[in-house]
Write a protein that holds these residues in place. Structure first.
Motif, short mmCIF file in Angstrom:
data_model
loop_
_atom_site.label_atom_id
_atom_site.label_comp_id
_atom_site.label_asym_id
_atom_site.label_seq_id
_atom_site.Cartn_x
_atom_site.Cartn_y
_atom_site.Cartn_z
N GLU A 61 0.85 -1.19 0.00
CA GLU A 61 0.00 0.00 0.00
C GLU A 61 0.88 1.23 0.00
O GLU A 61 1.71 1.42 0.90
N PRO A 62 0.79 2.08 -1.02
CA PRO A 62 1.63 3.28 -1.07
C PRO A 62 1.24 4.29 -0.01
O PRO A 62 0.07 4.38 0.40
N MET A 63 2.20 5.04 0.44
CA MET A 63 1.98 6.10 1.41
C MET A 63 2.61 7.39 0.91
O MET A 63 3.61 7.35 0.18
N ARG A 64 2.04 8.50 1.31
CA ARG A 64 2.59 9.80 0.94
C ARG A 64 3.24 10.45 2.15
O ARG A 64 2.67 10.44 3.26
N TYR A 70 4.46 12.92 8.85
CA TYR A 70 3.76 11.64 8.91
C TYR A 70 3.58 11.07 7.52
O TYR A 70 3.70 11.76 6.51
N TYR A 71 3.29 9.76 7.49
CA TYR A 71 3.11 9.03 6.24
C TYR A 71 1.67 8.53 6.18
O TYR A 71 1.19 7.89 7.12
N VAL A 87 -2.86 7.00 9.01
CA VAL A 87 -1.47 6.74 9.35
C VAL A 87 -1.37 5.27 9.75
O VAL A 87 -2.10 4.82 10.64
N PHE A 88 -0.49 4.51 9.09
CA PHE A 88 -0.22 3.13 9.48
C PHE A 88 0.79 3.19 10.63
O PHE A 88 1.96 3.48 10.41
N ASP A 89 0.34 2.91 11.83
CA ASP A 89 1.06 3.28 13.04
C ASP A 89 1.47 2.05 13.85
O ASP A 89 0.61 1.36 14.41
N THR A 90 2.77 1.80 13.94
CA THR A 90 3.25 0.67 14.75
C THR A 90 3.25 0.98 16.24
O THR A 90 3.56 0.10 17.05
N GLY A 91 2.90 2.20 16.62
CA GLY A 91 2.88 2.59 18.03
C GLY A 91 1.52 2.50 18.69
O GLY A 91 1.35 2.92 19.83
#
Length: 381
Positions: A61-64, A70-71, A87-91
């Motif tokens: 999935e592309p992110m800007r 932020y992405y 935001v794809f957030d690992t936190g």
């Protein structure tokens, strides 16, 4: 920066879950960038040609990249699909988006989910309350089909915001957040999106990975179900997860010019794609700032001589015996009028380090849930 302070996620009538650092841009930066962010917000960040890619069963999935703050990528929820920027957030570990029942100013500047327009939506009466360092989200849980690239998670739990307070939420580019941490920090009795992907046999490998580009328009991706080696150089170095809640690892030491400047007896760090800077405990961070001759302004902010940046040493994070240098070009930023700032933040409320996008732009990262480890390798420019 975009996430400062401790984030507490409270499910009303349930247990309290405390989540470190961050998901909201500070008010200062929010106001400074608001005109640009509002202009960008009016257009979808991706062209029709810039859709998800698939290679050997890997969903990308592309992110800007928005101003290195932020992405943001896109997902859709419901039937027919309603699209959102997240935001794809690992936190963090939960998914939420604004709802049509939200009357806050922040919801008025973002896409909102309409449950009545989805034939697959299932409502609940379970409320949630997300309290950020500079904003708050209150709403109710629902279930619906969530699409990420070509993957569709059936009956996925997600939050529908009904109240959003704070300038940071109003001006942020993303509509919501999709958490990718361990289910231990998710809302009770809910399954995070990535766990649903694996449980529903949508992916062949129980892992995902991030490539965060410095390019402000394209190039950044999050990939699910496999790893594409074209995004990194050399071999992946694997680090065991020290605690299965956040993506937490043990750091051996932090050094500059061969001298340990922080973490002399080891410390803990969290890999967090939802945090823009590198954040650490106040005492340790100030020691690093002194090592780079940073000065304090009348407002309490640290500044660095722009002319001195080429001569500043790397900050080296040694993790599981491997050195991961962060050069001065990455840990400093230049703002208007030639003023330079360190991309470091300190907090009295945390005891762990948070390695945000400043670090993660340099290193391709693999989050391996099957083996509870993180893989790191130098990212391709």
């Amino acid at each position: 920066m975009w996430w400062i302070g401790l984030l507490s996620l409270v499910a009303l009538s349930e247990c309290l879950v405390t989540i470190p650092l961050t998901k909201i841009e500070s008010t200062r930066e929010s106001l400074r960038e608001k005109d640009l962010l509002r202009d960008n917000h009016q257009q979808h960040p991706y062209s029709h040609a810039y859709k998800f890619l698939s290679k050997k069963g890997i969903t990308k999935e592309p992110m800007r990249n928005y101003l290195n703050l932020y992405y943001v990528g896109t997902i859709s929820i419901g039937t027919p699909p309603q699209e959102f920027r997240v935001v794809f957030d690992t936190g963090s570990a939960d998914l939420w988006v604004p709802s049509i029942y939200c009357s806050s100013r922040a919801c008025g500047t973002h896409r909102t989910f309409d449950p009545q327009a989805s034939s697959t939506f299932q409502n609940t009466t379970q409320p949630f309350d997300l309290l950020y360092g500079s904003g708050r989200v209150i709403g109710v849980l629902g279930y619906d089909d969530v699409r990420v690239g070509d993957l569709v998670c059936k009956s996925q739990a997600f939050g529908l915001s009904e109240t959003e307070s704070g300038l940071s939420l109003e001006f942020m580019v993303s509509d919501g957040i999709l958490g990718l941490a361990y289910p231990d920090i998710a809302l009770r009795n809910t399954t995070p999106v990535f766990d649903s992907m694996w449980n529903q046999s949508l992916i062949s490998e129980n892992l995902f990975a991030f490539y965060l580009s410095s390019n402000e328009k394209n190039g950044s991706v999050v990939m699910f179900g496999g790893v594409d080696p074209s995004y990194y150089r050399g071999e992946l170095q694997w680090v065991p997860v020290s605690k299965q809640s956040y993506w937490q690892v043990t750091v051996d030491s932090i050094s500059m010019d061969g001298k340990v400047v922080a973490c002399p007896r080891g410390c803990q760090a969290i890999m967090d794609t939802g945090t823009s800077l590198v954040t650490g405990p106040t005492k340790a961070t100030r020691n690093i700032l002194r090592s780079m001759n940073a000065l304090t302004t009348s407002t309490g902010k640290y500044v660095i001589s722009c002319e001195a940046i080429p001569s500043l040493p790397d900050i080296v994070f040694t993790i599981n015996g491997v050195a991961y240098p962060v050069p001065a070009s990455a840990y400093t930023m230049r703002e208007q009028k030639g003023i330079c700032y360190p991309n470091l933040n300190s907090s009295k409320r945390i005891k762990h380090w948070v390695l945000g996008d400043v670090f993660l732009r340099l290193y391709f990262t693999v989050y391996d849930r099957g083996n509870n480890r993180i893989g790191l390798a130098p990212a391709r420019a």
